[in-house]
Design a protein around this motif. Structure first.
Motif, mmCIF file in Angstrom:
data_model
loop_
_atom_site.group_PDB
_atom_site.id
_atom_site.type_symbol
_atom_site.label_atom_id
_atom_site.label_comp_id
_atom_site.label_asym_id
_atom_site.label_seq_id
_atom_site.Cartn_x
_atom_site.Cartn_y
_atom_site.Cartn_z
ATOM 1 N N LYS A 153 0.811 -1.147 0.288
ATOM 2 C CA LYS A 153 0.063 -0.022 -0.100
ATOM 3 C C LYS A 153 0.945 1.372 0.043
ATOM 4 O O LYS A 153 1.893 1.272 0.754
ATOM 5 C CB LYS A 153 -1.048 0.043 1.150
ATOM 6 C CG LYS A 153 -2.129 0.982 1.145
ATOM 7 C CD LYS A 153 -2.937 0.827 2.394
ATOM 8 C CE LYS A 153 -4.240 1.660 1.968
ATOM 9 N NZ LYS A 153 -5.189 1.305 3.374
ATOM 10 N N LEU A 169 0.514 5.717 -1.300
ATOM 11 C CA LEU A 169 -0.194 7.022 -1.560
ATOM 12 C C LEU A 169 0.679 7.913 -2.765
ATOM 13 O O LEU A 169 1.437 8.270 -2.550
ATOM 14 C CB LEU A 169 -0.568 7.692 -0.131
ATOM 15 C CG LEU A 169 -1.641 8.666 -0.330
ATOM 16 C CD1 LEU A 169 -2.933 7.936 -0.795
ATOM 17 C CD2 LEU A 169 -1.623 9.461 1.074
ATOM 18 N N GLN A 187 -3.532 1.718 -3.829
ATOM 19 C CA GLN A 187 -3.616 2.838 -2.931
ATOM 20 C C GLN A 187 -5.320 2.760 -2.726
ATOM 21 O O GLN A 187 -5.997 2.184 -3.671
ATOM 22 C CB GLN A 187 -3.040 4.194 -3.433
ATOM 23 C CG GLN A 187 -3.663 4.566 -4.889
ATOM 24 C CD GLN A 187 -3.394 5.797 -5.354
ATOM 25 O OE1 GLN A 187 -2.650 6.579 -4.602
ATOM 26 N NE2 GLN A 187 -3.469 6.010 -6.713
ATOM 27 N N THR A 238 -7.853 6.050 -2.589
ATOM 28 C CA THR A 238 -7.825 7.733 -2.661
ATOM 29 C C THR A 238 -9.184 7.959 -3.180
ATOM 30 O O THR A 238 -9.818 7.294 -3.923
ATOM 31 C CB THR A 238 -6.719 8.154 -3.119
ATOM 32 O OG1 THR A 238 -6.658 7.746 -4.629
ATOM 33 C CG2 THR A 238 -5.359 7.777 -2.614
#
Length: 458
Positions: free
Chosen positions: A98, A100, A165, A167
């Protein structure tokens, strides 16, 4: 003050427990849950409202802030957090890492892949003070590929590489509708894989699809996996995950004989389509797309020069795949599929709270049993599967019946009422299972056993 601290104050010899266990008690009176009460004679425009949008807004789970944009309120955030936990657990099992990425992606990268022009007006574009173009990303193929290409030369020993990710994503919808099912800002989980060969990429693709299958199986809502159109994302083939619902905007073709299924977009004549595998007639159904997987090949690694070093130390283009889950859409779609009338029905694993405790009304005959509420909240929260999952409706100026109705509308799977029966020599409590609308009267001991059994079944 928590029940544990109260107990410690009364019983000094147990003071060492103060640092061992403190259970926070959630209460409806403190919950930020602005309800949307519609007048009885209000006319709801069917073209702009779905069942899930109506229920999620009316019950204070989400709140419309502007056309196609919604705030996730505390109950909604709890649902999303639980869904992300399921996703994270399954991604860990397949070795995905994971991370971002920035929400803004350089427009130059989108021009390099040709999607600056091909995506059309749905692409949200912005400029900074230096007149540099950026994209409010609807997806991150360009961004992740550029990152991998520039960080360092990947060795074949580091492959496969899987990065994901969860988001916000953005799409300038011309006509946002149905709440979270089609909006301008949405929550998405996007995963990108990098492999050394087409064969390896297919192996990774099948592994990730297996993880997606398990995510949907854990949610517990029946789903369909169908052959999909690669569209603007590109690639050699793709699959879509759908929940069947009349409001779904995709038309799916199903072969009931052998199980083959496909999006009608891939069929020339969908009105009279026959199964390619067994020849039987295919039936139509409507679906809400909640996930999509693509085998990309070198569509992005080529123009963005993302390569790895093979066994001979020579550069070769990376073979890619991308895999999306519409996280906020899954939340809304589960409500759309499972709910009826004015009551939300959550899958067990996503319910914002699994248990709602109803306290006695203030000034009533059963008010003397109010001490049971904090005790039950403490005991239930200690049962595996119910930790941090109990909320108390402590609005004791309202009748028990009114609060039971509101708990059903919010979709809490289990409602436990501390009422008149709790005042008996052997206190009894009403347990309402909203999934099957079953009601039982149980003692303290039987209640604990009942909850443990339910937890084991999930």
């Amino acid at each position: 003050m928590t029940k544990t601290i109260q107990f410690i104050i009364r019983h000094g010899k147990y003071r060492h427990l103060l640092f061992c266990r403190r259970i926070h008690q959630y209460t409806v009176s403190e919950l930020f849950q602005p309800l949307h009460v519609r007048p009885k004679d209000a006319i709801v425009k069917e073209e702009s409202t779905s069942l899930s949008q109506k229920l999620l807004v009316d019950c204070g789970v989400i709140n419309c802030r502007s056309n196609g944009m919604f705030a996730l309120l505390p109950l909604g955030q709890r649902v999303i957090t639980k869904l992300m936990k399921v996703i994270d657990e399954e991604m860990k099992l397949v070795g995905a890492q994971k991370m971002l990425l920035p929400l803004l992606t350089s427009g130059q990268l989108w021009r390099a892949t040709g999607r600056w022009e091909s995506t059309g007006q749905e692409l949200m574009k912005v400029q900074d003070r230096h007149n540099k173009d950026y994209v409010l990303s609807p997806t991150h193929e360009e961004a992740i590929t550029n990152l991998v290409s520039e960080v360092y030369p990947l060795s074949h020993r580091q492959l496969p590489l899987s990065l994901y990710q969860i988001t916000s994503k953005f799409r300038d919808e011309m006509k946002p509708r149905f709440g979270l099912l089609r909006c301008k800002e949405f929550m998405m989980k996007d995963l990108y894989t990098f492999d050394s060969s087409e064969e390896a990429a297919v192996t990774t693709y099948n592994k990730i699809c297996g993880a997606y299958d398990r995510v949907f199986q854990r949610i517990g809502v029946p789903f369909l996996k169908v052959a999909g159109d690669c569209g603007n994302i590109g690639g050699s083939f793709s699959h879509e995950y759908h929940y069947q619902a009349a409001i779904g905007e995709d038309t799916l073709l199903l072969c009931e004989a052998c199980g083959v299924s496909t999006n009608a977009e891939l069929v020339t004549n969908s009105d009279d389509a026959s199964c390619d595998k067994c020849g039987n007639h295919m039936t139509k159904t409507a679906g809400i797309e909640v996930g999509h997987t693509f085998l990309l090949g070198t569509k992005y690694s080529g123009p963005l020069k993302a390569s790895y070093q093979n066994e001979k130390g020579k550069p070769e283009l990376l073979q890619m795949g991308c895999y999306g889950l519409g996280v906020s859409r899954i939340m809304a779609a589960t409500v759309e599929v499972l709910s009826q009338g004015d009551c939300i029905r959550w899958p067990w694993v996503l319910a914002p709270f699994k248990v709602c405790l109803i306290s006695p009304k203030k000034g009533s005959k059963e008010a003397s049993a109010v001490s049971w509420v904090a005790h039950l909240a403490d005991v239930i929260s200690s049962i595996p599967g119910f930790e941090d999952d109990v909320i108390v409706d402590d609005r004791d100026t309202l009748t028990i019946g009114k609060r039971v109705m509101k708990a059903k509308e919010a979709g809490y799977p289990l409602i436990i009422v501390v009422g008149k029966a709790a005042c008996q020599d052997i206190p009894l409590f009403e347990v309402i299972n909203t999934k099957n609308n079953d009601s039982q009267i149980l003692s303290h001991k039987l209640l604990s056993g009942y909850l443990r059994e339910i937890s084991r079944e999930q």
